[in-house]
Write a protein that holds these residues in place. Structure first.
Motif, PDB file in Angstrom:
ATOM      1  N   ASP A   1      42.076  39.402  36.781  1.00  0.00           N
ATOM      2  CA  ASP A   1      43.030  38.287  36.850  1.00  0.00           C
ATOM      3  C   ASP A   1      44.158  38.647  37.807  1.00  0.00           C
ATOM      4  O   ASP A   1      44.159  39.718  38.434  1.00  0.00           O
TER       5      ASP A   1
ATOM      6  N   ASP B   1      47.018  39.676  37.362  1.00  0.00           N
ATOM      7  CA  ASP B   1      47.773  40.890  37.017  1.00  0.00           C
ATOM      8  C   ASP B   1      46.933  42.152  37.148  1.00  0.00           C
ATOM      9  O   ASP B   1      47.417  43.252  36.868  1.00  0.00           O
TER      10      ASP B   1
ATOM     11  N   LYS C   1      44.060  42.706  35.463  1.00  0.00           N
ATOM     12  CA  LYS C   1      43.327  43.016  34.230  1.00  0.00           C
ATOM     13  C   LYS C   1      41.878  42.530  34.348  1.00  0.00           C
ATOM     14  O   LYS C   1      41.634  41.411  34.821  1.00  0.00           O
TER      15      LYS C   1
END
Length: 276
Positions: free
Chosen positions: A104, A106, A108
Motif C-alpha cells: 500500500d 505506506d 505495508k
C-alpha cells in the motif's frame, strides 16, 4: 533503470468512457478476421477502398453483409447496450524471486502474486519486470474494464428470433470492445507514467504492442493460472463496476478484461509452457 513515478496510489473508478473513443482502438483484424471470419485481404480492401468496393466478388458480398450489420449495430446500440466502465489503481511493488509483492501507499504488504517461470528459453517470469527490494520502490498498475452487462441477453434474444448474424456480431463486437477499452486504458496509463505514445505511432504498431511495457492477464501464456483473478478482485473490488467472478474464475459479463500492467522497457510476451 529509471523507475517511472506513479501519478498516485488511489483507486480510480471510471463510470463512463465515451464509446467512440474506445472504438478508435478496435483492431479490425481481430473483430472481422478472428471473430467473424473475413480474410485479411478483404478487410484491407474495405479499409482502403470503402465498403461498396466489396460488392464486386462473392467473397466480398458476404463480407459486405457482415461488416454492414456490425457497423449498423455500433450506430444503433452505441448508447443503449454499451456501457463502458473501468476501475484501475497503481500499486507500490517489489519482486522477490518469482513473486511480486504488492504494497500500500505506506509500504505495508497487502498482496503477493507468485508467477511461474519458463523452464526453457530465456527463463522468463513476470516477477523479473518488477525491481527487487531496493532503495526505490517500484510500481505497477492493475485494471478491470467491462462493457455492457445487457449484451448477452440481447444476443440470446436475437438468436431465438433467428437473427443469427446480429446475435454473433453483437457478441464479437462486445468482446473486441472490451479489448479496445483495455488498449485505450493502457495507453492512458503509459501517459500517466510519463512515457506517452508518440504522435507518429500507427494503429498497427499499437495493435502489435510496439510501446514500452506490456499488460498481462491471468489465464494467458505468461500467467496461466486463473486463480490469480481472486487477488485482483481483492485489490480492486470490480464488483463496484458490475464485474463478478464465477466459481471457475471467469469474468461476468464476458466482455470484460482484467490486466496487470508493467512499465519495464524489456517486458515481452512469452509462454511459460514453451521456449519462446
Amino acid at each position: 533503470k529509471e523507475i517511472p513515478a506513479a501519478p498516485d496510489y488511489e483507486r480510480h473508478v471510471m463510470p463512463y468512457t465515451p464509446i467512440a473513443e474506445i472504438w478508435a482502438y478496435i483492431n479490425p483484424r481481430m473483430l472481422y478476421g478472428r471473430h467473424l471470419g473475413i480474410s485479411g485481404r478483404v478487410i484491407d480492401q474495405w479499409q482502403n477502398e470503402g465498403l461498396d468496393s466489396l460488392q464486386q466478388s462473392d467473397e466480398g458480398k458476404k463480407a459486405f453483409d457482415i461488416i454492414k450489420t456490425t457497423e449498423e449495430l455500433k450506430q444503433e446500440y452505441a448508447r443503449t447496450l454499451f456501457k463502458p466502465k473501468a476501475v484501475y489503481q497503481f500499486f507500490r511493488a517489489i519482486s522477490s524471486g518469482n513473486s511480486v509483492i504488492i504494497k500500500d501507499v505506506d509500504g505495508k504488504e497487502i498482496s503477493q502474486m507468485e508467477f511461474p517461470r519458463q523452464s526453457k528459453g530465456k527463463g522468463l517470469c513476470l516477477a523479473d519486470y518488477v525491481d527487487p527490494a531496493s532503495e526505490k520502490m517500484d510500481n505497477l498498475a492493475i485494471f478491470v474494464v467491462s462493457v455492457g452487462e445487457g449484451i448477452r441477453k440481447q444476443s440470446e434474444l436475437w438468436k431465438e428470433q433467428g437473427e443469427y448474424l446480429k446475435s454473433h456480431a453483437l457478441q464479437a463486437l462486445a468482446l473486441e470492445t472490451a479489448e479496445a477499452y483495455a488498449e485505450f486504458l493502457h495507453a492512458r496509463i503509459r501517459n500517466m507514467w510519463g512515457f506517452p505514445d508518440g504522435p507518429q505511432m500507427t494503429k498497427m504498431e499499437r495493435f502489435q504492442a510496439k510501446y514500452r511495457g506490456k499488460r498481462y492477464s491471468f489465464g494467458y501464456p505468461a500467467c496461466p493460472d486463473l486463480d490469480g483473478q481472486k487477488l485482483i478482485w481483492e485489490l480492486l473490488k470490480p464488483e463496484d463496476i458490475g464485474v463478478n467472478l464465477t466459481d471457475g474464475m471467469m469474468m461476468e459479463p464476458e466482455a470484460s478484461v482484467s490486466a496487470l500492467v508493467f512499465h519495464h522497457p524489456q517486458a515481452e510476451y512469452f509462454s511459460v509452457g514453451s521456449a519462446e
